[in-house]
Design a protein around this motif. Structure first.
Motif, PDB file in Angstrom:
ATOM      1  N   SER A   1       0.668  -1.178   0.175  1.00 48.09           N
ATOM      2  CA  SER A   1      -0.063   0.043  -0.183  1.00 48.09           C
ATOM      3  C   SER A   1       0.783   1.407   0.042  1.00 48.09           C
ATOM      4  CB  SER A   1      -1.007   0.005   1.132  1.00 48.09           C
ATOM      5  OG  SER A   1      -0.053   0.149   2.308  1.00 48.09           O
ATOM      6  N   GLY A   2       0.391   2.584  -0.413  1.00 49.10           N
ATOM      7  CA  GLY A   2       1.064   3.556  -0.160  1.00 49.10           C
ATOM      8  C   GLY A   2       1.531   3.822   1.272  1.00 49.10           C
TER       9      GLY A   2
ATOM     10  N   VAL B   1       0.508   1.495  -6.143  1.00 46.80           N
ATOM     11  CA  VAL B   1      -0.669   1.392  -5.466  1.00 46.80           C
ATOM     12  C   VAL B   1      -1.628   0.642  -6.144  1.00 46.80           C
ATOM     13  CG1 VAL B   1      -0.140   3.462  -4.338  1.00 46.80           C
ATOM     14  CG2 VAL B   1      -1.146   3.694  -6.622  1.00 46.80           C
TER      15      VAL B   1
ATOM     16  N   LEU C   1      -7.535   0.698  -2.807  1.00 48.00           N
ATOM     17  CA  LEU C   1      -8.125   1.621  -3.018  1.00 48.00           C
ATOM     18  C   LEU C   1      -9.725   1.203  -3.679  1.00 48.00           C
ATOM     19  CD1 LEU C   1      -5.584   4.530  -3.096  1.00 48.00           C
ATOM     20  CD2 LEU C   1      -6.908   3.860  -1.165  1.00 48.00           C
TER      21      LEU C   1
ATOM     22  N   ARG D   1      -5.309  10.792  -2.700  1.00 42.39           N
ATOM     23  CA  ARG D   1      -4.752  10.275  -1.603  1.00 42.39           C
ATOM     24  C   ARG D   1      -3.427   9.221  -1.543  1.00 42.39           C
ATOM     25  NH1 ARG D   1     -10.147   8.893  -0.846  1.00 42.39           N
ATOM     26  NH2 ARG D   1      -9.863   6.685  -1.072  1.00 42.39           N
ATOM     27  N   ALA D   2      -3.408   8.604  -2.756  1.00 37.77           N
ATOM     28  CA  ALA D   2      -2.264   7.702  -3.175  1.00 37.77           C
ATOM     29  C   ALA D   2      -0.919   8.403  -3.612  1.00 37.77           C
ATOM     30  CB  ALA D   2      -2.620   6.829  -4.122  1.00 37.77           C
TER      31      ALA D   2
ATOM     32  N   TYR E   1       2.240   9.494  -1.477  1.00 31.87           N
ATOM     33  CA  TYR E   1       3.094   8.399  -1.239  1.00 31.87           C
ATOM     34  C   TYR E   1       4.174   8.234  -2.425  1.00 31.87           C
ATOM     35  CZ  TYR E   1      -0.277   7.253   2.609  1.00 31.87           C
ATOM     36  OH  TYR E   1      -0.959   7.328   3.594  1.00 31.87           O
TER      37      TYR E   1
ATOM     38  N   PRO F   1       4.066   6.763  -5.329  1.00 34.12           N
ATOM     39  CA  PRO F   1       4.100   5.416  -6.014  1.00 34.12           C
ATOM     40  C   PRO F   1       4.960   5.236  -7.171  1.00 34.12           C
ATOM     41  CG  PRO F   1       1.970   6.316  -6.419  1.00 34.12           C
ATOM     42  CD  PRO F   1       2.785   7.164  -5.498  1.00 34.12           C
TER      43      PRO F   1
ATOM     44  N   VAL G   1       0.812   2.375 -10.830  1.00 35.55           N
ATOM     45  CA  VAL G   1      -0.587   2.092 -10.387  1.00 35.55           C
ATOM     46  C   VAL G   1      -0.957   0.756 -10.974  1.00 35.55           C
ATOM     47  CG1 VAL G   1      -3.040   2.848 -10.500  1.00 35.55           C
ATOM     48  CG2 VAL G   1      -1.147   4.562 -10.194  1.00 35.55           C
TER      49      VAL G   1
END
Length: 421
Positions: A114-115, A135, A155, A169-170, A173, A175, A178
């Motif tokens: 996860s993130g 993510v 998510l 939100r992701a 972090y 990433p 995806v």
């Protein structure tokens, strides 16, 4: 005096970090489509700085005699899942990823994080392949949410608005990519009803936000119609491959129009009931894994009719897409039963050679093509300025594929990594 000592220590450390390495006299298969040729490769830091014969090298360069060996770019596995225990500490991280290195895999896409986990994983210092951390997005009750853990790290969105909010939100972090669980089809099995699938507007919203941030999107997609949705939404690559029908001209046209690549993970769909591993494949496995393979064959179970049909469809689709010049990369879904770390990437490439790829083309799929799918033009090749992810093997794997299993030394980002158990 103290300041001078510190400055000297810093200089010495920088010199150690930038120490040059010359790989001398190897057959160099550079992954760019040409034939292998005898050459020297000079590494400084994380880069290849020269390729040629009789190179002038800095004083103190480590010289590695590679006579009789072949140097290839490091291999990729664009689709893996690792147990969460791997991310506990550096020792665990190395232990779980070491089999990839021993198989010559220097770059992997990790889809079981996860993130929130990413900063901790990146802070660990261990010998591993280059880690691409993704993510995960999907739909409520869709594929990728089955367990308590995967439900928690995926998510879940049902509309473009929710998709944009989830990506907001992701992305903080940072990433590396995806992964979208887009297709909930359960292979026509009456005992396993289909799960929800993502719709095109929602998927397109995810893609738009990812591309704006400069990262790639891969989808879990297993149907012809799902592949068309993914292409129209602008997805960069499709994982798992179309298994319900033969690819058609419409899909091929959409893939070309949207530059979408194909990562079939054939290794995870190959019927295990009849799989017979070559000695060099078995040698990659632990004693427990070898015993599991022997026991499976001893059962003599028949392949389920649908599994057999899907396998034929998936293999024919590879042939059709290769003829159409669609980019085909190497990914495995390692973590699924029978798809072992490191072994899976070589098995995937071996299957490609059974479907019309030459050994050289299979290696290019696992190196240059897979790097291009990730948008990394400085990776997956051996040339000046490229990232020094390199594998030294015995024999001539670009001619005789089984030689690819004889890995002798591996470099990730210019640093040689330990292949010890």
């Amino acid at each position: 005096m103290a300041a001078a000592a510190l400055a000297g220590a810093g200089t010495a450390q920088a010199q150690t970090q930038e120490r040059a390495t010359l790989i001398h006299g190897a057959r160099v298969f550079d992954g760019t489509g040409g034939k292998a040729k005898l050459s020297d490769v000079l590494i400084e830091g994380d880069r290849i700085v020269r390729v040629g014969r009789k190179l002038r090298v800095p004083e103190g360069t480590e010289v590695i005699d590679a006579t009789g060996l072949t140097l290839i770019p490091g291999l990729h596995d664009l689709h893996i899942h690792t147990r969460r225990e791997a991310f506990t500490d550096a020792a665990s991280l190395h232990r779980f990823y070491a089999p990839y290195l021993r198989a010559g895999v220097t770059s992997i896409n990790e889809f079981s994080v996860s993130g929130e986990m990413m900063a901790g994983i990146r802070a660990l210092r261990a010998d591993t392949p280059r880690l691409t951390l993704a993510v995960r997005l999907g739909v409520p009750d869709g594929h990728g949410t089955e367990s308590q853990f995967t439900n928690a790290i995926t998510l879940q969105v049902t509309s473009p608005e929710e998709a944009h909010a989830a990506m907001a939100r992701a992305l903080p972090y940072k990433p590396d990519m995806v992964k979208v669980f887009a297709d909930g089809w359960r292979y026509g099995d009456p005992a396993r009803p289909d799960k929800p699938s993502i719709d095109e507007p929602t998927l397109a919203a995810i893609v738009a936000d990812a591309h704006k941030a400069g990262i790639k999107v891969m989808t879990h997609t297993v149907t012809l119609e799902g592949a068309k949705i993914a292409a129209r939404a602008g997805v960069d690559s499709l994982a798992h491959g179309v298994g319900d029908a033969l690819v058609d001209n419409e899909l091929i046209g959409l893939m070309k129009k949207h530059h979408m690549a194909y990562v079939a993970t054939l290794a995870t769909y190959e019927p295990l009931e009849a799989r017979v591993l070559a000695p060099e494949e078995l040698a990659l496995l632990t004693p427990e894994q070898q015993a599991r393979e022997t026991a499976r064959l001893a059962k003599g179970e028949a392949i389920a009719p649908y599994d057999s049909k899907r396998w034929e469809i998936m293999r024919e689709n590879i042939r059709r897409l290769q003829v159409a010049r669609i980019r085909i990369g190497v990914g495995t879904d390692t973590g699924i039963e029978g798809v072992y770390p490191g072994f899976g990437a070589l098995r995937e490439m071996r299957i490609l050679t059974e479907l019309g790829f030459t050994p050289a083309e299979a290696i290019e799929a696992g190196t240059k093509v897979s790097a291009e799918i990730m948008g990394r033009k400085d990776e997956g090749v051996i040339r000046k300025g490229a990232r020094a992810d390199l594998v030294l093997v015995a024999g001539a794997p670009d001619v005789t594929f089984r030689d690819l299993y004889a890995v002798k030394r591996v470099w990730v980002g210019g640093r040689e990594v330990s292949l010890a158990d």
